[in-house]
Design a protein around this motif. Structure first.
Motif, PDB file in Angstrom:
ATOM      1  N   TRP A 107     -11.985   8.594 -11.608  1.00 45.92           N
ATOM      2  CA  TRP A 107     -10.440   8.645 -11.334  1.00 45.92           C
ATOM      3  C   TRP A 107     -10.048   9.368 -10.083  1.00 45.92           C
ATOM      4  CZ3 TRP A 107      -7.199   5.251 -12.707  1.00 45.92           C
ATOM      5  CH2 TRP A 107      -7.391   4.527 -13.888  1.00 45.92           C
ATOM      6  N   ILE A 108     -10.676  10.537  -9.932  1.00 44.46           N
ATOM      7  CA  ILE A 108     -10.225  11.587  -8.956  1.00 44.46           C
ATOM      8  C   ILE A 108     -10.672  10.770  -7.521  1.00 44.46           C
ATOM      9  CG2 ILE A 108     -11.129  13.523  -7.630  1.00 44.46           C
ATOM     10  CD1 ILE A 108     -11.469  14.945 -10.223  1.00 44.46           C
ATOM     11  N   SER A 109     -11.715  10.012  -7.332  1.00 37.37           N
ATOM     12  CA  SER A 109     -12.243   9.414  -6.173  1.00 37.37           C
ATOM     13  C   SER A 109     -11.377   8.249  -5.965  1.00 37.37           C
ATOM     14  CB  SER A 109     -13.738   8.629  -6.379  1.00 37.37           C
ATOM     15  OG  SER A 109     -13.694   7.763  -7.554  1.00 37.37           O
ATOM     16  N   ILE A 110     -10.893   7.300  -6.978  1.00 34.29           N
ATOM     17  CA  ILE A 110      -9.919   6.309  -6.817  1.00 34.29           C
ATOM     18  C   ILE A 110      -8.534   6.817  -6.194  1.00 34.29           C
ATOM     19  CG2 ILE A 110      -8.392   4.816  -8.057  1.00 34.29           C
ATOM     20  CD1 ILE A 110     -10.676   4.262  -9.920  1.00 34.29           C
ATOM     21  N   ILE A 111      -8.058   7.938  -6.822  1.00 36.05           N
ATOM     22  CA  ILE A 111      -6.646   8.552  -6.353  1.00 36.05           C
ATOM     23  C   ILE A 111      -6.910   9.161  -4.991  1.00 36.05           C
ATOM     24  CG2 ILE A 111      -5.228  10.508  -6.594  1.00 36.05           C
ATOM     25  CD1 ILE A 111      -5.665  10.435  -9.632  1.00 36.05           C
ATOM     26  N   ALA A 112      -7.975   9.816  -4.599  1.00 33.29           N
ATOM     27  CA  ALA A 112      -8.426  10.173  -3.430  1.00 33.29           C
ATOM     28  C   ALA A 112      -8.221   9.121  -2.215  1.00 33.29           C
ATOM     29  CB  ALA A 112      -9.616  10.753  -3.272  1.00 33.29           C
ATOM     30  N   PHE A 113      -9.240   7.914  -2.467  1.00 34.87           N
ATOM     31  CA  PHE A 113      -9.132   6.866  -1.785  1.00 34.87           C
ATOM     32  C   PHE A 113      -7.840   6.227  -1.422  1.00 34.87           C
ATOM     33  CE2 PHE A 113      -9.982   2.208  -0.860  1.00 34.87           C
ATOM     34  CZ  PHE A 113     -10.854   2.343   0.401  1.00 34.87           C
ATOM     35  N   ALA A 114      -7.022   6.138  -2.498  1.00 31.03           N
ATOM     36  CA  ALA A 114      -5.520   5.691  -2.418  1.00 31.03           C
ATOM     37  C   ALA A 114      -4.805   6.435  -1.447  1.00 31.03           C
ATOM     38  CB  ALA A 114      -4.929   5.717  -3.722  1.00 31.03           C
ATOM     39  N   LEU A 115      -5.098   7.963  -1.416  1.00 26.63           N
ATOM     40  CA  LEU A 115      -4.063   8.870  -0.724  1.00 26.63           C
ATOM     41  C   LEU A 115      -4.714   8.779   0.692  1.00 26.63           C
ATOM     42  CD1 LEU A 115      -4.292  12.096  -2.834  1.00 26.63           C
ATOM     43  CD2 LEU A 115      -2.377  10.704  -2.074  1.00 26.63           C
ATOM     44  N   ILE A 116      -5.854   8.319   1.112  1.00 24.24           N
ATOM     45  CA  ILE A 116      -6.237   8.230   2.330  1.00 24.24           C
ATOM     46  C   ILE A 116      -5.766   7.027   2.891  1.00 24.24           C
ATOM     47  CG2 ILE A 116      -8.667   7.411   3.767  1.00 24.24           C
ATOM     48  CD1 ILE A 116     -10.304   9.290   1.922  1.00 24.24           C
ATOM     49  N   LEU A 117      -5.744   5.811   2.188  1.00 22.70           N
ATOM     50  CA  LEU A 117      -5.113   4.577   2.557  1.00 22.70           C
ATOM     51  C   LEU A 117      -3.447   4.956   2.912  1.00 22.70           C
ATOM     52  CD1 LEU A 117      -6.656   2.153   0.152  1.00 22.70           C
ATOM     53  CD2 LEU A 117      -7.363   2.409   2.510  1.00 22.70           C
ATOM     54  N   PHE A 118      -3.024   5.753   1.868  1.00 21.31           N
ATOM     55  CA  PHE A 118      -1.320   6.158   2.401  1.00 21.31           C
ATOM     56  C   PHE A 118      -1.343   6.732   3.545  1.00 21.31           C
ATOM     57  CE2 PHE A 118       1.650   9.216   1.930  1.00 21.31           C
ATOM     58  CZ  PHE A 118       2.857   8.280   1.576  1.00 21.31           C
ATOM     59  N   HIS A 119      -2.037   7.840   3.711  1.00 26.94           N
ATOM     60  CA  HIS A 119      -1.988   8.499   4.987  1.00 26.94           C
ATOM     61  C   HIS A 119      -2.324   7.793   6.169  1.00 26.94           C
ATOM     62  CE1 HIS A 119      -0.603  12.311   3.059  1.00 26.94           C
ATOM     63  NE2 HIS A 119      -1.627  12.178   2.112  1.00 26.94           N
ATOM     64  N   THR A 120      -3.178   7.147   6.186  1.00 32.10           N
ATOM     65  CA  THR A 120      -3.825   6.255   7.291  1.00 32.10           C
ATOM     66  C   THR A 120      -2.969   5.155   7.648  1.00 32.10           C
ATOM     67  OG1 THR A 120      -5.950   6.725   6.576  1.00 32.10           O
ATOM     68  CG2 THR A 120      -5.876   5.030   8.367  1.00 32.10           C
ATOM     69  N   PHE A 121      -2.253   4.166   6.822  1.00 30.63           N
ATOM     70  CA  PHE A 121      -1.667   3.022   6.988  1.00 30.63           C
ATOM     71  C   PHE A 121      -0.033   3.133   6.784  1.00 30.63           C
ATOM     72  CE2 PHE A 121      -5.865   1.887   6.105  1.00 30.63           C
ATOM     73  CZ  PHE A 121      -6.257   1.428   7.500  1.00 30.63           C
ATOM     74  N   ILE A 122       0.322   4.038   5.912  1.00 31.02           N
ATOM     75  CA  ILE A 122       1.674   3.804   5.273  1.00 31.02           C
ATOM     76  C   ILE A 122       2.437   5.034   5.533  1.00 31.02           C
ATOM     77  CG2 ILE A 122       3.147   3.697   3.041  1.00 31.02           C
ATOM     78  CD1 ILE A 122       0.743   2.300   1.978  1.00 31.02           C
ATOM     79  N   SER A 123       2.043   6.278   5.713  1.00 27.36           N
ATOM     80  CA  SER A 123       2.899   7.480   5.787  1.00 27.36           C
ATOM     81  C   SER A 123       3.374   7.434   7.276  1.00 27.36           C
ATOM     82  CB  SER A 123       1.900   8.604   5.620  1.00 27.36           C
ATOM     83  OG  SER A 123       2.749   9.752   5.926  1.00 27.36           O
ATOM     84  N   LYS A 124       4.778   7.854   7.385  1.00 29.60           N
ATOM     85  CA  LYS A 124       5.093   7.892   8.574  1.00 29.60           C
ATOM     86  C   LYS A 124       4.847   9.308   9.357  1.00 29.60           C
ATOM     87  CE  LYS A 124       9.725   6.215   6.920  1.00 29.60           C
ATOM     88  NZ  LYS A 124      11.051   6.398   6.650  1.00 29.60           N
ATOM     89  N   ASN A 125       4.191  10.198   8.904  1.00 36.05           N
ATOM     90  CA  ASN A 125       3.622  11.332   9.286  1.00 36.05           C
ATOM     91  C   ASN A 125       2.005  11.213   9.764  1.00 36.05           C
ATOM     92  OD1 ASN A 125       5.998  12.481   9.041  1.00 36.05           O
ATOM     93  ND2 ASN A 125       5.443  13.307   6.911  1.00 36.05           N
ATOM     94  N   LYS A 126       1.761   9.697   9.900  1.00 31.85           N
ATOM     95  CA  LYS A 126       0.366   9.608   9.847  1.00 31.85           C
ATOM     96  C   LYS A 126      -0.275   9.941  11.411  1.00 31.85           C
ATOM     97  CE  LYS A 126       1.032   4.665  11.400  1.00 31.85           C
ATOM     98  NZ  LYS A 126       0.557   3.351  10.908  1.00 31.85           N
ATOM     99  N   CYS A 127       0.705  10.206  12.266  1.00 34.49           N
ATOM    100  CA  CYS A 127       0.128  10.522  13.513  1.00 34.49           C
ATOM    101  C   CYS A 127       0.584  12.147  14.084  1.00 34.49           C
ATOM    102  CB  CYS A 127       0.851   9.734  14.671  1.00 34.49           C
ATOM    103  SG  CYS A 127       0.277   7.991  14.584  1.00 34.49           S
ATOM    104  N   LEU A 128       1.138  12.778  13.012  1.00 31.82           N
ATOM    105  CA  LEU A 128       1.621  14.114  13.008  1.00 31.82           C
ATOM    106  C   LEU A 128       0.358  15.075  12.406  1.00 31.82           C
ATOM    107  CD1 LEU A 128       5.174  13.939  12.327  1.00 31.82           C
ATOM    108  CD2 LEU A 128       4.076  13.899  14.605  1.00 31.82           C
ATOM    109  N   PRO A 129       0.423  16.493  12.770  1.00 26.00           N
ATOM    110  CA  PRO A 129      -0.545  17.190  12.046  1.00 26.00           C
ATOM    111  C   PRO A 129      -0.575  17.176  10.609  1.00 26.00           C
ATOM    112  CG  PRO A 129       0.597  18.288  14.087  1.00 26.00           C
ATOM    113  CD  PRO A 129       1.229  16.904  13.777  1.00 26.00           C
ATOM    114  N   ALA A 130       0.605  17.188   9.997  1.00 26.20           N
ATOM    115  CA  ALA A 130       0.659  17.012   8.512  1.00 26.20           C
ATOM    116  C   ALA A 130      -0.022  15.602   7.963  1.00 26.20           C
ATOM    117  CB  ALA A 130       2.164  16.960   8.106  1.00 26.20           C
ATOM    118  N   GLY A 131       0.308  14.608   8.799  1.00 24.24           N
ATOM    119  CA  GLY A 131      -0.619  13.583   8.323  1.00 24.24           C
ATOM    120  C   GLY A 131      -1.980  13.602   8.283  1.00 24.24           C
TER     121      GLY A 131
END
Length: 502
Positions: free
Chosen positions: A32-56
């Motif tokens: 479950w931890i790995s699934i959540i982490a993988f989902a977060l990677i996809l979110f920060h890579t493709f969806i988050s507005k801050n993906k190009c910023l240091p926080a992203g």
């Protein structure tokens, strides 16, 4: 960003395996931890507005760390599935089995240990047999044995330290033991032909070397170049422990690194390729002479990386190679990270040689640089300083004479090892050729044993610390890491990628 992803992934995996080595983590929790982490990677890579910023980017790194951390837990769980269940119902009963000796017999002072692979209903497991010395067993022998099947148990050492014997055997896939069974050899040479040949050469090498060097000096030589300390009597072994010199006869990257460095220094006057070739050849020789065991291969890899780092002078590049090599070894067998002393000793000593030795070399300017002696002293002292906390934790023995004993011995170890190799190989050709090298070897070995015996007999030479804290050991190595890599770690978290990779 690529470098940060690499280091984050590697350390996430290592920490996951390390934690799972002594704390049970439910497999479904890790999934479950790995699934959540993988989902977060996809979110920060493709969806988050801050993906190009240091926080992203920090979010991506944290998610990758969590993902690889859970993968480390999962990998350990995969190999932790107990194979011993196939014979669990037969523990404590007298049984007859047939199997093959799958490793070189370990001959001790009073007995010998045989690792035997047995099979039941297409499932295989391994049993460690304790046998008398009246029979001559070889790798690849098919044997039939009868005795009481038992489970291994932890025991307390002479220093009052509990030895985790169960996990020590488990890392090699051994789940059962049998003490002094009735053994019958059915057939010979059933093992891997390459390993058969390597063990044959090793046996010849040791026999010829022992003809030219008498005991106990020959025992020390066998320990130095091949890790053959099993034949040490209890008194001699305790002398090494009391003087803090037991590490010189451990099968690790420490031994092979210093001798390969010494060889490269000898050839330093020749073109660089010749020096590199001589160092690589010495490492290959070491691996072959030990029978090509996994322990020797790991030591050879660590030593090669240490030599490469000191050759090119770019520790950052070699640091990545060292970490990658460690991750691959842990991936193959996760038990080595926490339960394999040889792996741990090799890794610690290699880090010392690559990163610490150059920093303390300035304190040895009073030593002549001829034949690389100054370099050898700094390397050996760096390795000793780094392995000492580990030895305290594992063995519970604090030597008060370790520093002078090592200073008087370590500079002569590389030359002693080289002479040992020359004695053994020339002995295979002709005993007459081996005699001069044997005499020279004996001279250095006798000196080294004299130093060890002298300091081991000093009153209060060693103190027993059976409960040297694991947490304190971690804190000491955390301090070492901070002193060596503090600036790089700070850059990793605070500076842009282009500055971090400088």
């Amino acid at each position: 960003m690529q470098d940060r992803i690499f280091f984050t992934s590697c350390f996430g995996f290592i920490i996951g395996v390390f934690l799972r080595s002594f704390i049970f983590v439910n497999l479904y929790t890790a999934i479950w931890i790995s699934i959540i982490a993988f989902a977060l990677i996809l979110f920060h890579t493709f969806i988050s507005k801050n993906k190009c910023l240091p926080a992203g980017r920090q979010g991506v790194l944290i998610s990758i760390f969590i993902l690889t951390f859970s993968l480390g837990i999962f990998r350990f769980h995969m190999v932790d599935v107990s194979a011993q269940s196939i014979f669990e119902s037969e523990v404590g009963q007298k049984r007859t089995f047939s199997g093959k000796i799958i490793d070189e017999p370990e001959v001790k002072e009073n007995n010998q240990k045989l690792t035997v692979e047995i099979q039941k209903n297409a499932e295989k497991t391994e049993v460690l047999l304790s046998a008398n010395l009246d029979q001559d067993f070889k790798y690849g022998d098919e044997i039939k044995f009868e005795g009481k099947l038992e489970k291994p148990e932890n025991f307390t050492t002479d220093q009052g330290k509990e030895f985790d014997y169960v996990n020590y055997l488990r890392k090699d896939g051994i789940f059962y033991v049998m003490r002094y069974p009735k053994i019958e050899i059915i057939s010979h040479r059933n093992g891997n032909p390459v390993k058969n040949a390597l063990f044959y050469v090793k046996e010849k090498f040791l026999n010829k070397m022992n003809l030219a060097i008498r005991e106990p000096e020959s025992l020390l030589m066998g320990g130095l170049i091949l890790g053959e300390k099993s034949s040490f009597n209890e008194s001699l072994r305790q002398s090494f422990v009391n003087t803090g010199t037991i590490h010189i006869v451990a099968l690790s990257g420490y031994n092979v690194t210093i001798v390969a460095e010494w060889i490269m220094k000898i050839f330093s006057a020749f073109p660089k390729n010749i020096g590199i070739g001589a160092g690589i050849f010495s490492i290959l020789l070491f691996v072959l002479m030990t029978g090509g065991s996994s322990t020797a291969i790991r030591a050879g890899i660590m030593a090669s990386l240490a030599l490469f780092a000191r050759l090119i002078g770019r520790n950052y590049d070699v640091a990545r190679a060292l970490i990658l090599a460690g991750v691959v070894m842990i991936l193959i067998n996760p038990f080595v990270l926490y339960f394999d002393v040889s792996f741990q000793l090799s890794f610690i000593a290699t880090v010392a040689v690559i990163f610490f030795a150059p920093k303390i070399e300035k304190y040895f300017l009073w030593i002549t640089p001829r034949l690389g002696l100054r370099d050898i002293v700094s390397v050996t002292c760096a390795a000793y300083i780094f392995v000492m906390p580990f030895i305290l934790y594992k063995m519970g023995n604090l030597s008060l004479v370790a520093l002078p004993a090592n200073i008087l011995i370590l500079p002569f170890i590389p030359l002693t090892m080289i002479l040992g190799f020359l004695t053994g190989f020339t002995g295979i050709i002709s005993y007459i050729l081996a005699v001069p090298f044997g005499y020279l070897s004996y001279f250095f070995l006798h000196y080294e044993l004299a130093v060890i015996n002298f300091f081991s007999n000093v009153p209060f030479a060693a103190l027993s610390i059976p409960d040297f804290p694991f947490l304190l050991t971690l804190l000491i190595y955390a301090y070492f890491i901070y002193r060596l890599f503090g600036k790089s770690i700070k850059k990793f978290f605070t500076e842009p990628q282009e500055n971090f990779s400088q």
